[in-house]
Design a protein around this motif. Structure first.
Motif, PDB file in Angstrom:
ATOM      1  N   UNK A 162       0.825  -1.196   0.000  1.00  0.00           N
ATOM      2  CA  UNK A 162       0.000   0.000   0.000  1.00  0.00           C
ATOM      3  C   UNK A 162       0.859   1.245   0.000  1.00  0.00           C
ATOM      4  N   UNK A 163       0.229   2.336  -0.393  1.00  0.00           N
ATOM      5  CA  UNK A 163       0.976   3.582  -0.514  1.00  0.00           C
ATOM      6  C   UNK A 163       0.079   4.722  -0.061  1.00  0.00           C
ATOM      7  N   UNK A 164       0.560   5.483   0.895  1.00  0.00           N
ATOM      8  CA  UNK A 164      -0.204   6.642   1.341  1.00  0.00           C
ATOM      9  C   UNK A 164       0.548   7.891   0.918  1.00  0.00           C
ATOM     10  N   UNK A 165      -0.099   8.675   0.080  1.00  0.00           N
ATOM     11  CA  UNK A 165       0.579   9.832  -0.497  1.00  0.00           C
ATOM     12  C   UNK A 165       0.488  11.044   0.417  1.00  0.00           C
ATOM     13  N   UNK A 166       1.520  11.856   0.347  1.00  0.00           N
ATOM     14  CA  UNK A 166       1.563  13.090   1.116  1.00  0.00           C
ATOM     15  C   UNK A 166       0.658  14.142   0.483  1.00  0.00           C
ATOM     16  N   UNK A 167      -0.205  14.751   1.259  1.00  0.00           N
ATOM     17  CA  UNK A 167      -1.068  15.802   0.717  1.00  0.00           C
ATOM     18  C   UNK A 167      -0.279  17.108   0.605  1.00  0.00           C
ATOM     19  N   UNK A 168      -0.750  17.980  -0.268  1.00  0.00           N
ATOM     20  CA  UNK A 168      -0.059  19.261  -0.451  1.00  0.00           C
ATOM     21  C   UNK A 168      -1.070  20.393  -0.330  1.00  0.00           C
ATOM     22  N   UNK A 169      -0.796  21.310   0.554  1.00  0.00           N
ATOM     23  CA  UNK A 169      -1.708  22.445   0.739  1.00  0.00           C
ATOM     24  C   UNK A 169      -1.485  23.462  -0.367  1.00  0.00           C
ATOM     25  N   UNK A 170      -2.572  23.835  -1.033  1.00  0.00           N
ATOM     26  CA  UNK A 170      -2.489  24.850  -2.074  1.00  0.00           C
ATOM     27  C   UNK A 170      -3.191  26.096  -1.549  1.00  0.00           C
ATOM     28  N   UNK A 171      -2.397  27.118  -1.228  1.00  0.00           N
ATOM     29  CA  UNK A 171      -2.999  28.335  -0.685  1.00  0.00           C
ATOM     30  C   UNK A 171      -3.390  29.263  -1.822  1.00  0.00           C
ATOM     31  N   UNK A 172      -4.676  29.532  -1.928  1.00  0.00           N
ATOM     32  CA  UNK A 172      -5.132  30.535  -2.897  1.00  0.00           C
ATOM     33  C   UNK A 172      -5.838  31.617  -2.086  1.00  0.00           C
ATOM     34  N   UNK A 173      -6.740  32.353  -2.679  1.00  0.00           N
ATOM     35  CA  UNK A 173      -7.207  33.509  -1.917  1.00  0.00           C
ATOM     36  C   UNK A 173      -8.559  33.338  -1.225  1.00  0.00           C
ATOM     37  N   UNK A 174      -9.102  32.140  -1.205  1.00  0.00           N
ATOM     38  CA  UNK A 174     -10.432  31.989  -0.601  1.00  0.00           C
ATOM     39  C   UNK A 174     -10.423  32.097   0.920  1.00  0.00           C
ATOM     40  N   UNK A 175      -9.212  32.211   1.515  1.00  0.00           N
ATOM     41  CA  UNK A 175      -9.156  32.434   2.956  1.00  0.00           C
ATOM     42  C   UNK A 175      -8.593  33.824   3.233  1.00  0.00           C
ATOM     43  N   UNK A 176      -8.572  34.636   2.188  1.00  0.00           N
ATOM     44  CA  UNK A 176      -7.922  35.938   2.327  1.00  0.00           C
ATOM     45  C   UNK A 176      -6.439  35.747   2.101  1.00  0.00           C
ATOM     46  N   UNK A 177      -5.851  36.599   1.258  1.00  0.00           N
ATOM     47  CA  UNK A 177      -4.420  36.448   1.042  1.00  0.00           C
ATOM     48  C   UNK A 177      -3.702  36.970   2.268  1.00  0.00           C
ATOM     49  N   UNK A 178      -2.469  36.561   2.432  1.00  0.00           N
ATOM     50  CA  UNK A 178      -1.697  37.030   3.582  1.00  0.00           C
ATOM     51  C   UNK A 178      -1.593  38.545   3.550  1.00  0.00           C
ATOM     52  N   UNK A 179      -1.407  39.069   2.346  1.00  0.00           N
ATOM     53  CA  UNK A 179      -1.310  40.508   2.195  1.00  0.00           C
ATOM     54  C   UNK A 179      -2.590  41.168   2.726  1.00  0.00           C
ATOM     55  N   UNK A 180      -3.686  40.588   2.284  1.00  0.00           N
ATOM     56  CA  UNK A 180      -4.964  41.123   2.716  1.00  0.00           C
ATOM     57  C   UNK A 180      -5.076  41.118   4.245  1.00  0.00           C
ATOM     58  N   UNK A 181      -4.638  39.998   4.818  1.00  0.00           N
ATOM     59  CA  UNK A 181      -4.713  39.859   6.269  1.00  0.00           C
ATOM     60  C   UNK A 181      -3.968  41.011   6.950  1.00  0.00           C
ATOM     61  N   UNK A 182      -2.729  41.265   6.453  1.00  0.00           N
ATOM     62  CA  UNK A 182      -1.953  42.313   7.119  1.00  0.00           C
ATOM     63  C   UNK A 182      -2.560  43.693   6.853  1.00  0.00           C
ATOM     64  N   UNK A 183      -3.101  43.850   5.633  1.00  0.00           N
ATOM     65  CA  UNK A 183      -3.793  45.100   5.357  1.00  0.00           C
ATOM     66  C   UNK A 183      -4.908  45.341   6.382  1.00  0.00           C
ATOM     67  N   UNK A 184      -5.686  44.266   6.554  1.00  0.00           N
ATOM     68  CA  UNK A 184      -6.788  44.361   7.500  1.00  0.00           C
ATOM     69  C   UNK A 184      -6.271  44.714   8.901  1.00  0.00           C
TER      70      UNK A 184
END
Lengths: 346, 346
Positions: A321-343
DNA sequence: CTTGACATCCAAAACGTTTTGGTTTAGAGT
DNA sequence: ACTCTAAACCAAAACGTTTTGGATGTCAAG
């Protein structure tokens, strides 16, 4: 009509046996004869009869994938890509792919049984594994070759490929908590599907790791479709204390959630965070692009199929069996980091 | 090991012939014997060997669908639904579905040829028809049963199912022109695919019918993917005189276009109209929901398969081909009627 | 008693391969 | 001259069905 070994035998003046063995490359046939046979076979465009060969060899070089559909219609954005992976690898290894559609009911096991005992297929790709999966129990017991995409609860040791959903959702959880989210809703689905449970566990682990109470997660039922994501979200918005983040157990539900939020004039990314899981092609082009976990679904299809072919050939698998490593893809649906700091700055 | 007719013959004390004929229901077998044979067959869970039967009958009860993929990976939201339709109907009629993936190159025709001459399949479902389609030419010439989803340019009369793309896009055109749009851009794709041409024709007809010059349509190349819709739209926005409506030749490209528009802060529906074609599940949940043409893709899959099964059985088809009526689905990506009148009033 | 009709059954051939278990021929070794 | 070996070939069996072309037995009619 059809070009058979018999015809080749007549044309070459050799016996059927010799023609057969010449084409198969046995070394009790002289080089000249092989050459002759090959030439004539090419001229006449001989193609071995698949049925006769399989009957004799008791191997059909065909693998089966039985799709457990729910309704008569279904639409799984994963499906085409996974299937292409399986089909491509099968073709590379000289296998064919027999596709069936069958609801998970009484007829299901009978279909598996028949495919095997009719000699039609050499093995199975099992998809959409369930917590206790009768298909896997039966295949295991019957010693039929198979490889699953996904796991089950019963501890039988069988070959599968899966993505680490616990870890994947933990990454999502960490990300959200890091952004300051505390009130989280989880868009779930019937717990018969084990991967949903894994994903919820991952989210809980992330909460616990930050001293938050996993029981605080608001869990809403659904069925993996956009529609159910939409509906669950509508019900959330009518609440007095709506969550600051919606964690959907797959991308489709996340897109449905976003659709409901837009409709209510709630801005995804700044007013509320939304995450998915799967990274379907649509996720990147959603509005706003969806933060999610990537699953290399085409590759998974290939891996599953390759393992199966190996198994059928009787090779020992290095790893069942093989369990693959997941990869987090950060896009803007949680607010971009820039946006966060702006806020934060504003 | 396996339960064969031979074993049943031994157990019932009858001959193989009689057992075979009993199970097949011939009336030169007595009722008692039939009963006996059936009972024993059930007890032993007899399943006919598919390969032996097909070899003898020279019919495999299997149909083939060879998917012409472009890259190794592809993602077609249509695909899963169409395939489910085909597979469901096939199952209802006692047929199996053999799926292959093959790029449209030299190997393609060889694959078709081999599937036939190896006796593996009884007929083909042909998808993604091209203007001049070597597959259809060959199948027609070779008298192999097949049904296509889509048409070709060569006038050979072959069985197919298709949606009237000309009319569909005319409906879109009428709708847009009725809303006052004059500057229209068309997101196209390689003209090898005939349906794209049909759709463009429909749009032209709508223009001409309203005294507008069809040559004014701005045509942009693409390849049916979201990505290409996105890119084409970006290039449009850099223009001095951008269009007021973007007509994409399929939904995926329309969604890509909307993604680009959002990114540039252009409001879809009020600032610019966008339309698609296909009505994929995503269209309804896009933001804003996409105005498009509905294709009953699951039903089409079923129809194609049913025609094929009929053809294989040697039945005369009442109508060899079927062109389905398109249905315009008005959503808010072109501005709702209410919005239009509000604008007019303000 | 013969004939024909009918009901029921079955041996053998066929479908197109591969495998098994040889045979034939030539040449080498003794 | 005989045996052995190796090279090249092939007839027949097998895989599990269905179909073909009877065979057998019974009963009624003549």
């Amino acid at each position: 009509m059809a070009v058979t070994l018999k015809l080749l035998a007549e044309r070459t003046g050799k016996s059927i046996t010799t023609v057969s063995r010449a084409l198969a490359g046995y070394d009790d046939v002289s080089e000249e004869t092989k050459e002759l046979v090959r030439r004539v076979a090419n001229e006449l465009r001989y193609t071995p009869n698949f049925l006769a060969r399989s009957l004799q060899k008791r191997r059909s070089r065909t693998i089966s994938l039985i799709l457990p559909t729910v309704g008569p219609r279904f639409s799984d954005p994963f499906f085409s890509e996974f299937l292409t992976g399986v089909a491509n690898m099968a073709a590379e290894r000289g296998y064919d792919l027999l596709l069936s559609v069958q609801a998970p009911d009484e007829g299901e096991m009978e279909l598996y049984r028949r495919k095997v005992s009719s000699g039609q297929v050499d093995g199975f790709v099992v998809v959409r594994t369930r917590r206790r999966d009768p298909r896997i129990e039966w295949l295991h017991k019957s010693q039929v070759s198979f490889v699953a995409f996904g796991r089950t609860e019963n501890d039988a040791d069988f070959p599968f490929v899966d993505v680490d959903g616990v870890k994947g959702m933990r990454l999502i959880g960490e990300h959200l908590i890091g952004l300051g989210h505390r009130r989280i809703a989880f868009l779930s689905s019937p717990s018969e599907l084990l991967f949903v449970e894994h994903r919820l566990d991952g989210l809980r682990q992330a909460m616990a790791a930050h001293g938050l109470d996993p029981e605080e997660i608001r869990i809403l039922p659904g069925d993996l479709t956009q529609k159910s994501g939409y509906e669950a979200t509508v019900s959330l918005l009518d609440d007095t204390n709506p969550p600051s983040a919606i964690v959907a157990c797959n991308d489709l539900m996340a897109l449905g959630a976003m659709s409901a939020l837009h409709e209510r004039g709630v801005s995804v990314g700044s007013d509320i965070a939304v995450t998915g899981f799967d990274d379907i092609p649509m996720a990147e082009h959603a509005h706003p692009p969806l933060t999610t976990i990537h699953q290399p679904i085409y590759e998974i299809g290939r891996m599953v199929c390759e393992k199966l072919v190996r198994l059928i050939a009787g090779e020992e698998l290095a790893s069942r069996s093989k369990i693959l490593e997941p990869r987090l893809i950060v896009r803007s649906s949680c607010g971009s980091l820039r946006k966060q700091s702006e806020q934060a700055g504003g």
